[in-house]
Design an enzyme around this catalytic site. Structure first.
Site, PDB file in Angstrom:
ATOM      1  N   ARG A  11       0.808  -1.230   0.000  1.00 35.75           N
ATOM      2  CA  ARG A  11       0.000   0.000   0.000  1.00 35.75           C
ATOM      3  C   ARG A  11       0.833   1.268   0.000  1.00 35.75           C
ATOM      4  O   ARG A  11       0.313   2.355   0.249  1.00 35.75           O
ATOM      5  CB  ARG A  11      -0.939   0.007   1.187  1.00 35.75           C
ATOM      6  CG  ARG A  11      -0.218  -0.082   2.507  1.00 35.75           C
ATOM      7  CD  ARG A  11      -1.164   0.209   3.618  1.00 35.75           C
ATOM      8  NE  ARG A  11      -0.549  -0.149   4.894  1.00 35.75           N
ATOM      9  CZ  ARG A  11      -1.111   0.090   6.049  1.00 35.75           C
ATOM     10  NH1 ARG A  11      -2.280   0.676   6.094  1.00 35.75           N
ATOM     11  NH2 ARG A  11      -0.503  -0.257   7.156  1.00 35.75           N
ATOM     12  N   LYS A  45       1.687   6.539   1.178  1.00 39.91           N
ATOM     13  CA  LYS A  45       1.225   5.345   1.888  1.00 39.91           C
ATOM     14  C   LYS A  45      -0.289   5.411   2.012  1.00 39.91           C
ATOM     15  O   LYS A  45      -0.822   6.420   2.477  1.00 39.91           O
ATOM     16  CB  LYS A  45       1.873   5.275   3.274  1.00 39.91           C
ATOM     17  CG  LYS A  45       1.551   4.000   4.049  1.00 39.91           C
ATOM     18  CD  LYS A  45       2.478   3.840   5.232  1.00 39.91           C
ATOM     19  CE  LYS A  45       2.118   2.619   6.073  1.00 39.91           C
ATOM     20  NZ  LYS A  45       3.056   2.471   7.203  1.00 39.91           N
ATOM     21  N   ASP A  52      11.020  -6.551   7.490  1.00 41.30           N
ATOM     22  CA  ASP A  52      10.486  -5.673   6.431  1.00 41.30           C
ATOM     23  C   ASP A  52      10.304  -4.253   6.950  1.00 41.30           C
ATOM     24  O   ASP A  52      10.065  -3.337   6.162  1.00 41.30           O
ATOM     25  CB  ASP A  52       9.157  -6.214   5.888  1.00 41.30           C
ATOM     26  CG  ASP A  52       8.162  -6.526   6.990  1.00 41.30           C
ATOM     27  OD1 ASP A  52       8.486  -7.362   7.845  1.00 41.30           O
ATOM     28  OD2 ASP A  52       7.075  -5.929   7.007  1.00 41.30           O
TER      29      ASP A  52
HETATM   30  P1  AMP Z   1       3.304  -4.116   8.582  1.00 38.62           P
HETATM   31  O1  AMP Z   1       3.450  -5.208   9.594  1.00 38.62           O
HETATM   32  O2  AMP Z   1       2.283  -3.075   8.965  1.00 38.62           O
HETATM   33  O3  AMP Z   1       4.608  -3.507   8.224  1.00 38.62           O
HETATM   34  O4  AMP Z   1       2.667  -4.790   7.295  1.00 38.62           O
HETATM   35  C1  AMP Z   1       3.325  -5.785   6.556  1.00 38.62           C
HETATM   36  C2  AMP Z   1       2.997  -5.640   5.097  1.00 38.62           C
HETATM   37  O5  AMP Z   1       1.622  -5.868   4.877  1.00 38.62           O
HETATM   38  C3  AMP Z   1       3.283  -4.250   4.552  1.00 38.62           C
HETATM   39  O6  AMP Z   1       4.517  -4.166   3.998  1.00 38.62           O
HETATM   40  C4  AMP Z   1       2.231  -4.053   3.504  1.00 38.62           C
HETATM   41  O7  AMP Z   1       2.727  -4.356   2.235  1.00 38.62           O
HETATM   42  C5  AMP Z   1       1.162  -5.023   3.857  1.00 38.62           C
HETATM   43  N1  AMP Z   1      -0.043  -4.318   4.268  1.00 38.62           N
HETATM   44  C6  AMP Z   1      -0.402  -3.900   5.498  1.00 38.62           C
HETATM   45  N2  AMP Z   1      -1.594  -3.289   5.476  1.00 38.62           N
HETATM   46  C7  AMP Z   1      -2.015  -3.304   4.200  1.00 38.62           C
HETATM   47  C8  AMP Z   1      -3.178  -2.852   3.520  1.00 38.62           C
HETATM   48  N3  AMP Z   1      -4.181  -2.247   4.154  1.00 38.62           N
HETATM   49  N4  AMP Z   1      -3.239  -3.060   2.183  1.00 38.62           N
HETATM   50  C9  AMP Z   1      -2.261  -3.681   1.520  1.00 38.62           C
HETATM   51  N5  AMP Z   1      -1.158  -4.145   2.098  1.00 38.62           N
HETATM   52  C10 AMP Z   1      -1.018  -3.964   3.420  1.00 38.62           C
HETATM   53 MG    MG Z   2       5.755  -2.402   7.280  1.00 40.46          MG
END
Ligand code: AMP
Ligand code: MG
Length: 503
Positions: free
Chosen positions: A100, A135, A274
């Site tokens: 996203r 974002k 990540d």
């Molecule tokens: P995070 O743990 O928040 O860093 O999320 C891990 C991954 O999930 C991120 O790198 C995003 O690519 C994906 N992600 C999280 N929320 C969304 C969303 N609402 N839509 C698409 N991808 C998401």
């Molecule tokens: Mg992330």
């Protein structure tokens, strides 16, 4: 009389390139953001705007709001979603993103007069550009099961924390502006869509390397490493050992970042690989929290049931993540080089943390028992559940204020006497020393309850609280008498506020 031209560039004078997109389709997917029609600009960071030489006032143009909301692009932007994977809670999770966030392009930082005057070609400097990334700009090829959106709640938190951390002196990605609209987005409840434009020299993460390593695409690991080294670590040179030198530099920056987090009392919450920047920047503000009542095992992310990312585990996890990066770079670096680089971590962490603590204590020189002096203090703060930020600020005023906060008893007095002996021969004298402490011990950090007030107002269409909080966080070492409350722990109705991973 000549009238000086306005400083900085108009929006349409910004010149965009996208070197990351030029790496090709193996590294990113071309993707135009899906905007939020009718979204409004909520807030803008003037300091972030200055980094890209944006002329003051440009943020008031409709075109700027449209850019921030993902409804319009500027000339030269070549939007792409970068590909990366990661270890989540210690487990290899494969490809994760970017689901996203869309990289819009990069723009040169304005050169300073000093740089313009310097003889060219003397030293290799890192490329001085800022990437702009939106974002919450809709689906990408990497969105998996999710919607590509971000909500007002998480976006206010990311926007404010990015700028707060910068002004607190912690390495971090930046936030240029945020927008919010009416589009409903389903999380635990229906929320509203929002976007933030983030900035960093690069958003490449540890997981950007891991994805290619685990797919056995070692040439891609090398291409990405060359890209990052050439642009951001030119001091690593052109020789075969450049990868080992690069990895060593990343290890050192990561260790230093962990020391900053511990000193300022920042708990990240989701230290997956990540979410670890290859530049050693704080990246991805999710369920983070600033430590309030001092508790070493503080867990800010209520989905973190095992406490893997508890506050006092952060330095260890930072090293764990460096091991994960080492694995991802193992096609480029020998085992011995990897071990030598990883061995730097503890040294850099300790040295940086102690230096930051000494600054907080207001001591100029290093003495052997400084760590012990601090440990004795930490035990007291923990046993009495004293607010981390408030204690250091109190100590930066005078002993009486610190004593009141600690509780006036024998052990408090004993520690303050030990501290007085430690600083007795400081040539600066008490007033000057405490003044110096007040520019390293902030009065304000972004407390979750304060963020919550800004979020609630913003969700109701009132952006003034977000902007007022930003104004305080832009000068966290100053007194803001009409915002005294925001320097205090949560009032009763906010106690036990928990922050979810969903965003
Ligand atoms: P995070 O743990 O928040 O860093 O999320 C891990 C991954 O999930 C991120 O790198 C995003 O690519 C994906 N992600 C999280 N929320 C969304 C969303 N609402 N839509 C698409 N991808 C998401
Ligand atoms: Mg992330």
């Amino acid at each position: 009389m000549a009238i000086a031209p306005p400083r900085g560039k108009a929006l349409d004078e910004l010149r965009f390139a996208n070197s990351f997109a030029s790496l090709g389709g193996a590294f990113s997917e071309r993707r135009t953001p899906t905007g939020i029609p009718g979204a409004r600009l909520v807030s803008f960071s003037p300091e972030a705007g200055a980094l890209i030489d944006l002329r003051a006032g440009e943020e008031r143009r409709l075109e700027f709001a449209e850019l921030v909301a993902g409804n319009a692009l500027l000339d030269g932007m070549e939007p792409v979603a970068g590909m990366y994977g990661g270890h989540q809670f210690g487990v290899w999770a494969g490809q994760l993103g970017d689901g996203r966030a869309i990289l819009l392009g990069e723009v040169p930082a304005p050169s300073t007069d000093d740089e313009r005057d310097a003889a060219p070609g003397k030293r290799r400097e890192p490329v001085d550009t800022w990437e702009l990334q939106i974002k919450g700009g809709g689906l990408t090829a990497f969105s998996r099961f999710a919607d590509g959106r971000a909500v007002v709640r998480s976006t206010v938190r990311e926007f404010l924390a990015s700028e707060a951390m910068h002004h607190l002196g912690v390495p971090t990605t930046r936030a240029l502006a945020m927008a919010a609209g009416d589009e409903p987005v389903l999380r635990e409840r229906v929320e509203r869509a929002a976007t933030v434009i983030r900035m960093a020299p690069t958003f490449v993460r540890f997981g950007s390397f891991e994805i290619f390593h685990y797919r056995k695409q070692h040439e891609r690991v090398r291409t990405l490493a060359d890209y990052v080294i050439d642009r951001f670590y030119p001091e690593c040179g052109d020789e075969a050992d450049r990868y080992a030198r690069f990895f060593t530099a990343v290890v050192e920056r990561t260790a230093a970042l962990m020391a900053h987090w511990q000193a300022v009392g920042f708990a990240h919450g989701v230290m997956n690989t990540d979410n670890f920047s290859i530049l050693g920047l704080t990246l991805d503000y999710g369920p983070y929290g600033f430590v309030e009542e001092y508790e070493p095992g503080f867990i800010c992310n209520h989905s973190d049931e095992s406490g893997r990312y508890a506050f006092d585990r952060q330095p260890t996890i930072g090293l764990w993540n460096c091991y994960a990066l080492a694995e991802a770079l193992s096609s480029l670096i020998s085992k011995d080089e990897i071990e030598a680089a990883l061995a730097r971590y503890e040294h850099v962490y300790r040295a940086t943390f102690l230096a930051l603590l000494r600054a907080k204590l207001g001591v100029l020189d290093a003495r052997d028992d400084d760590a012990d002096l601090a440990l004795e203090l930490f035990r007291m703060l923990e046993a009495r559940r004293i607010d981390w930020t408030n204690f250091w600020r109190a100590l930066s005023h005078d002993d009486a204020t610190a004593l009141t906060l600690l509780g006036d008893d024998e052990s408090s007095r004993a520690w303050l006497e030990r501290y007085a002996r430690r600083v007795v021969d400081d040539p600066r004298g008490d007033d000057e020393r405490r003044a110096a402490m007040r520019v390293v011990n902030p009065k304000y950090v972004l407390r979750n309850w304060v963020a919550q007030e800004a979020i609630a107002a913003c969700e109701a269409g009132d952006d003034s609280v977000v902007n007022a909080v930003l104004d305080v966080l832009r000068a966290p070492f100053d007194e803001h008498p009409n915002r005294e409350a925001w320097a205090h722990p949560a009032p009763a109705q906010y106690r036990g506020l928990s922050v979810s991973c969903s965003s």
